[in-house]
Design a protein around this motif. Structure first.
Motif, mmCIF file in Angstrom:
data_model
loop_
_atom_site.group_PDB
_atom_site.id
_atom_site.type_symbol
_atom_site.label_atom_id
_atom_site.label_comp_id
_atom_site.label_asym_id
_atom_site.label_seq_id
_atom_site.Cartn_x
_atom_site.Cartn_y
_atom_site.Cartn_z
ATOM 1 N N PRO A 1 19.163 3.625 -81.983
ATOM 2 C CA PRO A 1 19.383 4.445 -83.183
ATOM 3 C C PRO A 1 18.416 4.027 -84.284
ATOM 4 O O PRO A 1 17.962 2.869 -84.329
ATOM 5 N N HIS A 2 18.081 4.947 -85.170
ATOM 6 C CA HIS A 2 17.085 4.682 -86.203
ATOM 7 C C HIS A 2 17.398 3.434 -87.024
ATOM 8 O O HIS A 2 16.515 2.636 -87.321
ATOM 9 N N LYS A 3 18.663 3.266 -87.374
ATOM 10 C CA LYS A 3 19.026 2.146 -88.243
ATOM 11 C C LYS A 3 18.887 0.797 -87.549
ATOM 12 O O LYS A 3 18.925 -0.249 -88.199
ATOM 13 N N ALA A 4 18.690 0.811 -86.229
ATOM 14 C CA ALA A 4 18.548 -0.439 -85.473
ATOM 15 C C ALA A 4 17.089 -0.835 -85.271
ATOM 16 O O ALA A 4 16.800 -1.841 -84.638
ATOM 17 N N VAL A 5 16.156 -0.033 -85.818
ATOM 18 C CA VAL A 5 14.724 -0.273 -85.608
ATOM 19 C C VAL A 5 14.056 -0.688 -86.916
ATOM 20 O O VAL A 5 14.201 -0.007 -87.941
ATOM 21 N N PHE A 6 13.329 -1.788 -86.870
ATOM 22 C CA PHE A 6 12.519 -2.244 -88.003
ATOM 23 C C PHE A 6 11.077 -1.873 -87.688
ATOM 24 O O PHE A 6 10.503 -2.344 -86.700
ATOM 25 N N VAL A 7 10.488 -1.007 -88.511
ATOM 26 C CA VAL A 7 9.150 -0.477 -88.251
ATOM 27 C C VAL A 7 8.118 -1.154 -89.153
ATOM 28 O O VAL A 7 8.305 -1.225 -90.372
ATOM 29 N N ILE A 8 7.049 -1.641 -88.547
ATOM 30 C CA ILE A 8 5.895 -2.146 -89.291
ATOM 31 C C ILE A 8 4.815 -1.081 -89.162
ATOM 32 O O ILE A 8 4.321 -0.821 -88.059
ATOM 33 N N SER A 9 4.473 -0.433 -90.268
ATOM 34 C CA SER A 9 3.604 0.745 -90.181
ATOM 35 C C SER A 9 2.554 0.745 -91.275
ATOM 36 O O SER A 9 2.699 0.051 -92.294
ATOM 37 N N PRO A 10 1.492 1.541 -91.113
ATOM 38 C CA PRO A 10 0.576 1.763 -92.228
ATOM 39 C C PRO A 10 1.351 2.279 -93.438
ATOM 40 O O PRO A 10 2.307 3.053 -93.287
ATOM 41 N N SER A 11 0.955 1.860 -94.629
ATOM 42 C CA SER A 11 1.703 2.200 -95.845
ATOM 43 C C SER A 11 1.899 3.697 -96.023
ATOM 44 O O SER A 11 2.937 4.144 -96.524
ATOM 45 N N LYS A 12 0.915 4.488 -95.591
ATOM 46 C CA LYS A 12 1.019 5.934 -95.774
ATOM 47 C C LYS A 12 2.147 6.560 -94.947
ATOM 48 O O LYS A 12 2.553 7.697 -95.207
#
Length: 343
Positions: free
Chosen positions: A264-275
């Motif tokens: 589920p979305h709330k279980a994922v920590f995303v490291i992404s480009p700032s944009k």
């Protein structure tokens, strides 16, 4: 584990006395925190391996306080070494040289070479000078886990172990590491220089100093499973929760937003480009952004640790395009990953 401050002269002197008596001290550097012992005391160096749970064939880096100390460790110092020391020392560059017989196999992982670096951190240099001996030190984490960039990371690692094992004797607390990623390692023990580990100094910068191309530095192909320097184990830098690495940021965005991820979305920590960060947050993900490879190289370990302390059950991050520091970031992501997906 006694904690002293890096800006305390008395604390530095105490840590140095522990080294002289055969102890193990954690100290800050500009890259990550190191766990050090007297490089000429094999018993003390073997204690580092026991404390970390580190494989005995994984060599240590020896930290020096002066270029003049290199001759105590290496029997052959080629011209290329002098060039690189002049350009990048003190700083996050480690040189692999042919070792002197006085350097124990407990330091070199059984190799006939020794890895040497002079850190630029004032706290590290003050500590090494006070100890009066070269300090053999890997990163100050439990073996295989994310490298520590703050003294609190070290405390977390050794207090969170399921089975309480041995710990370092002293921790010098010196704030967050400025570079946030390990040193670049260049092998100068053979006829042709080669980069063994990407780090804070790019292959392009090293090549420019040596008057060769970056391709020449990257040409050597290592045998499968070969460990010629620290940081070369296939599984390394792993956070406490799984890390899934995508081939590109676009592929990560497409898969996560389309629901093609078994969490589920709330279980994922995303490291992404700032944009992209705002898009992920609106969709219910925990997300932290970065602006380019330089920023991510400084913050990757911090973000991996932050994710592991959050409510997330998994981390998602993309590989970066390009050369330079992107090579170092991608190397860490690949070794830290539980899964790499091309989708």
């Amino acid at each position: 584990m006694k904690i002293v401050r890096s800006d305390s002269r008395r604390g530095i002197q105490y840590a140095a006395s522990v080294i002289k008596s055969g102890g193990v001290v954690v100290f800050p550097t500009e890259t990550v925190y190191g766990m050090g012992a007297d490089a000429f005391n094999p018993a003390a160096c073997r204690r580092i391996f026991r404390i970390k749970g580190r494989p005995s064939n994984n060599p240590l880096i020896v930290h020096v306080a002066s270029v003049s100390w290199v001759g105590l460790l290496a029997r052959d110092i080629p011209c290329a070494a002098s060039v690189l020391m002049k350009r990048f020392w003190p700083g996050p560059l480690t040189l692999v040289l042919k070792k002197r017989k006085e350097v124990s196999c407990a330091v070199t992982g059984g190799l006939d070479t020794v890895a040497v670096r002079m850190p630029s951190s004032r706290a590290a240099l003050d500590f090494i000078k006070a100890a009066g001996v070269p300090i053999a030190a890997p990163s100050a984490n439990v073996s295989g886990r994310v490298s520590p960039v703050a003294h609190a990371d070290v405390v977390d690692d050794f207090s969170a172990r399921p089975k309480r094992g041995p710990s370092p004797d002293v921790l010098i607390a010196g704030g967050r590491s400025r570079r946030g990623m390990e040193s670049t390692i260049v092998d100068l023990s053979r006829r042709r220089p080669a980069i063994l580990r990407h780090g804070s100094i790019t292959a392009e910068a090293v090549a420019d100093a040596l008057g060769i191309s970056a391709e020449e530095l990257l040409r050597r192909r290592l045998a499968a499973g070969a460990v010629e320097a620290p940081g070369m184990l296939k599984a390394h830098y792993r956070p406490r929760i799984p890390l899934v690495v995508f081939s590109t940021a676009a592929a990560m965005k497409k898969n996560l937003l389309a629901g093609r991820f078994p969490y589920p979305h709330k279980a994922v920590f995303v490291i992404s480009p700032s944009k992209m960060t705002a898009v992920f947050r609106r969709a219910g993900f925990a997300a932290e952004g970065f602006r380019g490879s330089a920023e991510l190289s400084r913050n990757l370990y911090y973000l991996l640790r932050k994710a592991a302390k959050s409510r997330a059950r998994v981390i998602a991050a993309p590989l970066l395009a390009g050369a330079g520091l992107a090579r170092a970031v991608n190397d860490r992501l690949r070794r830290a990953a539980s899964e790499i997906t091309l989708g």
